[in-house]
Write a protein that holds these residues in place. Structure first.
Motif, PDB file in Angstrom:
ATOM      1  N   ASN A   1       0.832  -1.214   0.000  1.00  0.00           N
ATOM      2  CA  ASN A   1       0.000   0.000   0.000  1.00  0.00           C
ATOM      3  C   ASN A   1       0.861   1.257   0.000  1.00  0.00           C
ATOM      4  N   ARG A   2       1.914   1.256   0.803  1.00  0.00           N
ATOM      5  CA  ARG A   2       2.813   2.414   0.833  1.00  0.00           C
ATOM      6  C   ARG A   2       3.409   2.636  -0.557  1.00  0.00           C
ATOM      7  N   PHE A   3       3.784   1.544  -1.216  1.00  0.00           N
ATOM      8  CA  PHE A   3       4.372   1.628  -2.551  1.00  0.00           C
ATOM      9  C   PHE A   3       3.357   2.153  -3.567  1.00  0.00           C
ATOM     10  N   GLU A   4       2.145   1.623  -3.526  1.00  0.00           N
ATOM     11  CA  GLU A   4       1.147   1.979  -4.534  1.00  0.00           C
ATOM     12  C   GLU A   4       0.482   3.325  -4.279  1.00  0.00           C
ATOM     13  N   VAL A   5       0.237   3.661  -3.028  1.00  0.00           N
ATOM     14  CA  VAL A   5      -0.498   4.869  -2.692  1.00  0.00           C
ATOM     15  C   VAL A   5       0.432   5.993  -2.250  1.00  0.00           C
ATOM     16  N   GLY A   6       1.427   5.637  -1.440  1.00  0.00           N
ATOM     17  CA  GLY A   6       2.346   6.643  -0.904  1.00  0.00           C
ATOM     18  C   GLY A   6       1.651   7.546   0.086  1.00  0.00           C
ATOM     19  N   GLY A   7       2.365   8.526   0.551  1.00  0.00           N
ATOM     20  CA  GLY A   7       1.780   9.514   1.450  1.00  0.00           C
ATOM     21  C   GLY A   7       1.888   9.147   2.912  1.00  0.00           C
ATOM     22  N   ALA A   8       1.755  10.149   3.737  1.00  0.00           N
ATOM     23  CA  ALA A   8       1.908   9.998   5.182  1.00  0.00           C
ATOM     24  C   ALA A   8       0.898   9.031   5.779  1.00  0.00           C
ATOM     25  N   GLU A   9      -0.297   8.971   5.203  1.00  0.00           N
ATOM     26  CA  GLU A   9      -1.322   8.076   5.752  1.00  0.00           C
ATOM     27  C   GLU A   9      -0.952   6.604   5.596  1.00  0.00           C
ATOM     28  N   GLU A  10       0.001   6.299   4.762  1.00  0.00           N
ATOM     29  CA  GLU A  10       0.459   4.915   4.564  1.00  0.00           C
ATOM     30  C   GLU A  10       1.815   4.659   5.227  1.00  0.00           C
ATOM     31  N   SER A  11       2.244   5.539   6.116  1.00  0.00           N
ATOM     32  CA  SER A  11       3.530   5.388   6.794  1.00  0.00           C
ATOM     33  C   SER A  11       3.568   4.107   7.611  1.00  0.00           C
ATOM     34  N   LEU A  12       4.650   3.366   7.472  1.00  0.00           N
ATOM     35  CA  LEU A  12       4.809   2.129   8.225  1.00  0.00           C
ATOM     36  C   LEU A  12       5.159   2.407   9.681  1.00  0.00           C
ATOM     37  N   GLN A  13       5.856   3.490   9.943  1.00  0.00           N
ATOM     38  CA  GLN A  13       6.123   3.848  11.333  1.00  0.00           C
ATOM     39  C   GLN A  13       4.816   4.236  12.036  1.00  0.00           C
ATOM     40  N   THR A  14       3.987   5.024  11.376  1.00  0.00           N
ATOM     41  CA  THR A  14       2.695   5.392  11.945  1.00  0.00           C
ATOM     42  C   THR A  14       1.816   4.160  12.130  1.00  0.00           C
ATOM     43  N   PHE A  15       1.848   3.233  11.181  1.00  0.00           N
ATOM     44  CA  PHE A  15       1.127   1.971  11.301  1.00  0.00           C
ATOM     45  C   PHE A  15       1.481   1.300  12.620  1.00  0.00           C
ATOM     46  N   TYR A  16       2.765   1.196  12.921  1.00  0.00           N
ATOM     47  CA  TYR A  16       3.181   0.567  14.170  1.00  0.00           C
ATOM     48  C   TYR A  16       2.686   1.368  15.372  1.00  0.00           C
TER      49      TYR A  16
END
Length: 141
Positions: A109-124
């Protein structure tokens, strides 16, 4: 694609490959997930398509999942047929409270969509079901 039993080795192999020439701080810390965001963004900006980036995305997804295992008390699980259809991946992690998450899919998702809302750090950091304090886990030999 690996099964749940091979994901720790997949993550370790990925880290070994990408850090052999680079000094990337991939130390399985929560802070290192910012590096993952940066690497995925670099793939996007470099014009890689999903097929060309597949192996790198799997490696990054394994790494993110292994951070969840080591820092949040998760465990790798093989998805059943329903979960595979829903998540589009064969493996994921189960949190201490029983919730299932899809770190490989989050990387895609981060790769396809990008943007802060897809941040992996925020996900964690916003992840439900984390252990209050993850048990210390020794690395498999």
């Amino acid at each position: 694609m690996e099964d749940a039993g091979g994901m720790r080795a997949c993550a370790a192999g990925f880290v070994a490959r990408v850090t052999v020439r680079n000094r990337l701080p991939l130390d399985y810390s929560v802070a290192s997930l910012r590096v993952v965001d940066f690497l995925v963004d670099g793939l996007r900006k470099g014009g890689a398509d999903r097929e060309r980036a597949h192996d790198t995305l799997v490696g990054l997804g394994a790494y993110v999942g292994e951070v969840l295992v080591r820092r949040a008390g998760a465990e790798w699980v093989d998805f059943d047929a329903y979960q595979q259809a829903y998540f589009g991946q064969p493996v994921g992690v189960r949190m201490p409270d029983g919730r299932i998450w899809n770190p490989l899919g989050k990387v895609v998702n981060r790769f396809e969509v990008g943007g802060a809302e897809e941040s992996l750090q925020t996900f964690y950091l916003t992840l439900h079901g984390r252990a209050r304090r993850a048990p210390a886990r020794r690395a498999a030999a």
